[in-house]
Design an enzyme around this catalytic site. Structure first.
Site, PDB file in Angstrom:
ATOM      1  N   HIS A  25      48.188  13.033  42.955  1.00 31.10           N
ATOM      2  CA  HIS A  25      48.336  12.040  42.258  1.00 31.10           C
ATOM      3  C   HIS A  25      49.097  12.702  40.388  1.00 31.10           C
ATOM      4  CE1 HIS A  25      48.874   7.943  40.406  1.00 31.10           C
ATOM      5  NE2 HIS A  25      47.953   6.890  41.194  1.00 31.10           N
TER       6      HIS A  25
ATOM      7  N   ASP B 138      52.797   9.001  42.679  1.00 34.62           N
ATOM      8  CA  ASP B 138      52.329   8.187  41.996  1.00 34.62           C
ATOM      9  C   ASP B 138      52.283   7.045  43.436  1.00 34.62           C
ATOM     10  OD1 ASP B 138      52.505   8.510  39.504  1.00 34.62           O
ATOM     11  OD2 ASP B 138      53.759   7.835  38.750  1.00 34.62           O
TER      12      ASP B 138
END
Length: 600
Positions: free
Chosen positions: A570, A574
């Protein structure tokens, strides 16, 4: 003279090390460059070799103690080597007196003759061709011997697999550099050696009989009878020529009798035939090791015992009829198949639950294999260094399954490999990577930059005997279905046969794991180090699904469905990026436009 053993520098940033295990005890003889102890640092686990030959007189640092680089670990006395080996107090004249004064003390001649071959066998000075640990990759500096495929005294052929070695990159086999007889093994199983270290010695083919009598039991037996008052009777049973010693071999005959069980039982019955008695045990003695020990390693025996395989019924496919691990596995599988065929009687209870065999590891505490430790360290490094999470989509692969069923026979004949569903997923994944570069990237933490790769090097997770390994399909984005299928089969075969090289295990920019091959619907897989994403393929199952038919509208139909999961870092990817990539993969798979690749 005393020689100090110190902790060497093991890297630029390594300042200390922990002694994890001493491979020699105080008072033991060591050879130059022989592994002496194991040391663990924050960068590497390695062995420290002995700087010179001699006797280990003192250990300065105990196991589990940590010392700085340059600290004294032990002391070796190279002057104590000669008296340590000499059996008599007069150690110095002993070696010089062996060739010359031997004829003078005739009564003492048989006594030194017995220990002479015993000392020659285990000595570390066997002459022949050295087997060394070759370079197995640019960053590979050492390897651990996991299994010897030959034993001392076995005949080997040139380029025949001799031992298996494990590194932090790959498990592979080391071939014999020349044909001959394995005279000496210098690095035992589970020991680690550096690249270039001497592993074994192979001598000429004629050296085989010399190595065989060394471990034989008759050599030490006369030594035990020598101190008895009847010293001349000890060599008599060996020669078997004098007649007055005939009653003495009679009690020796029952000793080998229990080994072959019923075979030698009739031999002691005709006691009158004294000369025939020594001839009889000499014939079955070599036949037993040829059938059981000469061509069967301890590992194969253990594997056969665990699977209930009778080695007498197994035909060896190795050199000289040697029974290999593959032969035992094949015999075990054949036995299981035969048992399943012979057990259709309880048909009503068969579908309920298959009986689970109890693992021999149950209730045991064993040493963690090196490959398992490497995998664990890499996974912990990835989890601790990334912000990982997983997104999942459901994919209808009915069209792909139909295309595969239609083309698989012609594909196998044309390409020489089976057509599995995996190449379709790889093809779809690399096509989507070209449009979503954030998934095919790497975070360079040293300079806080991001590298977006212009090539798709896909690691394929392979379930091997020693653990999960990921060989890499280089340039997968430029391959068609046939090219991907061939490369996947080639790499998987090399992994399972321990033929994979470090170069074929490195350079992945993205990884795909078929977790559904063992029935899992989907998995939250871990992103490997130096990558930002990994794709997991779940099991394909038939389920009723609501579809939009062009004529019938929304209706329920039985479809081939699977889950595709993407785990990602992450820090760079995203959730929206992951969803867009998964949607692209889903659209490519459900469209199923692979007719050109399949020749349809």
């Amino acid at each position: 003279m005393a020689v100090s053993v110190t902790l060497p520098a093991l890297g630029e940033s390594v300042t200390e090390g922990t002694v994890t295990r001493w491979l020699k005890a105080e008072g033991e003889r060591v050879e130059a460059d022989e592994p002496l102890l194991e040391v663990s640092t924050d960068k590497v686990d390695t062995e420290i070799p002995a700087p010179s030959a001699g006797v280990l007189t003192s250990i300065k640092v105990a196991e589990d103690e940590t010392v700085e680089v340059g600290a004294e670990l032990a002391v070796i006395d190279d002057g104590g080597a000669a008296p340590a080996e000499a059996p008599a107090p007069a150690a110095e004249p002993a070696p010089a007196a062996q060739p010359e004064p031997a004829p003078a003390p005739a009564a003492e001649a048989p006594a030194p003759a017995a220990p002479a071959p015993a000392a020659a066998a285990p000595a570390g000075g066997a002459e022949g061709t050295d087997v060394v640990l070759p370079a197995l990759g640019e960053s590979v500096t050492e390897g651990t011997v996991t299994r010897w495929l030959k034993e001392v005294g076995d005949s080997v052929e040139a380029d025949e697999p001799l031992l298996e070695v494990s590194t932090d990159k790959v498990d592979t086999e080391i071939p014999a550099p020349t044909a001959g007889t394995l005279l000496e093994i210098l690095v035992a199983e589970d020991e680690t050696a550096e690249v270039g270290a001497k592993l074994a010695v192979i001598g000429a083919a004629g050296a085989a009989p010399a190595a065989a009598p060394a471990p034989a039991a008759p050599a030490p037996e006369p030594a035990k009878e020598a101190p008895a008052p009847q010293a001349p009777s000890a060599p008599a049973p060996q020669a078997a020529t004098p007649e007055p010693v005939a009653p003495e071999p009679a009690p020796a005959a029952p000793a080998p009798a229990p080994a072959p069980a019923p075979a030698p039982a009739p031999a002691p019955a005709p006691a009158a035939a004294a000369p025939a008695a020594p001839a009889a045990p000499s014939i079955p003695a070599p036949s037993a090791p040829e059938a059981e020990g000469a061509y069967v390693t301890p590992l194969v025996r253990k594997l056969a015992a665990e699977n209930g395989v009778d080695l007498a019924t197994v035909k060896g496919t190795g050199v000289g009829g040697r029974i290999r691990k593959q032969d035992v596995v094949a015999a075990a599988e054949a036995a299981k198949a035969a048992a399943q065929v012979q057990a259709p009687a309880p048909a009503a209870t068969a579908p309920k639950a298959a009986p689970q065999a109890v693992s021999p590891l149950r209730g045991q505490t064993v040493k963690m294999p090196r490959m398992r430790k490497v995998i664990g360290d890499n996974m912990m490094k990835a989890l601790h260094g990334q912000a990982q999470l997983t997104s999942v989509v459901e994919v209808d692969v009915t069209k792909i399954m139909r295309l595969r069923a239609q083309a698989k026979e012609a594909f196998a004949q044309r390409e020489g490999v089976k057509l599995s569903p995996m190449p379709f997923f790889v093809k779809a994944a690399v096509q989507a990577l070209k449009a979503h570069p954030a998934i095919n990237a790497r975070i360079n933490e040293d300079d806080n930059t991001i590298t977006y790769f212009d090539v798709e090097n896909v690691g394929i997770a392979v379930d091997a005997e020693k653990g999960l390994m990921t060989p890499v399909i280089k340039g997968a984005g430029d391959l068609n279905i046939a090219g991907i299928a061939k490369k996947t089969a080639e790499l998987a075969g090399k992994v399972r046969s321990s033929k994979i090289t470090p170069d074929e295990m490195s350079g992945a920019t993205f990884t795909i794991s078929n977790t559904g091959s063992r029935g899992a619907l989907f998995d939250t897989i871990i992103v490997p180090p130096n990558q930002v994403a990994i794709l997991g393929i779940g099991a394909t199952v038939k389920r009723p699904v609501v579809i939009n038919h062009p004529e019938l509208g929304e209706t329920i139909a039985v479809r081939d469905m699977t889950y595709v999961a993407l785990s990602y870092d992450h820090r760079l990817v995203d959730g929206a990026d992951a969803a867009r990539y998964l949607t692209a993969v889903k659209e490519i798979l459900e469209a199923g436009e692979f007719e050109v690749d399949l020749g349809l």
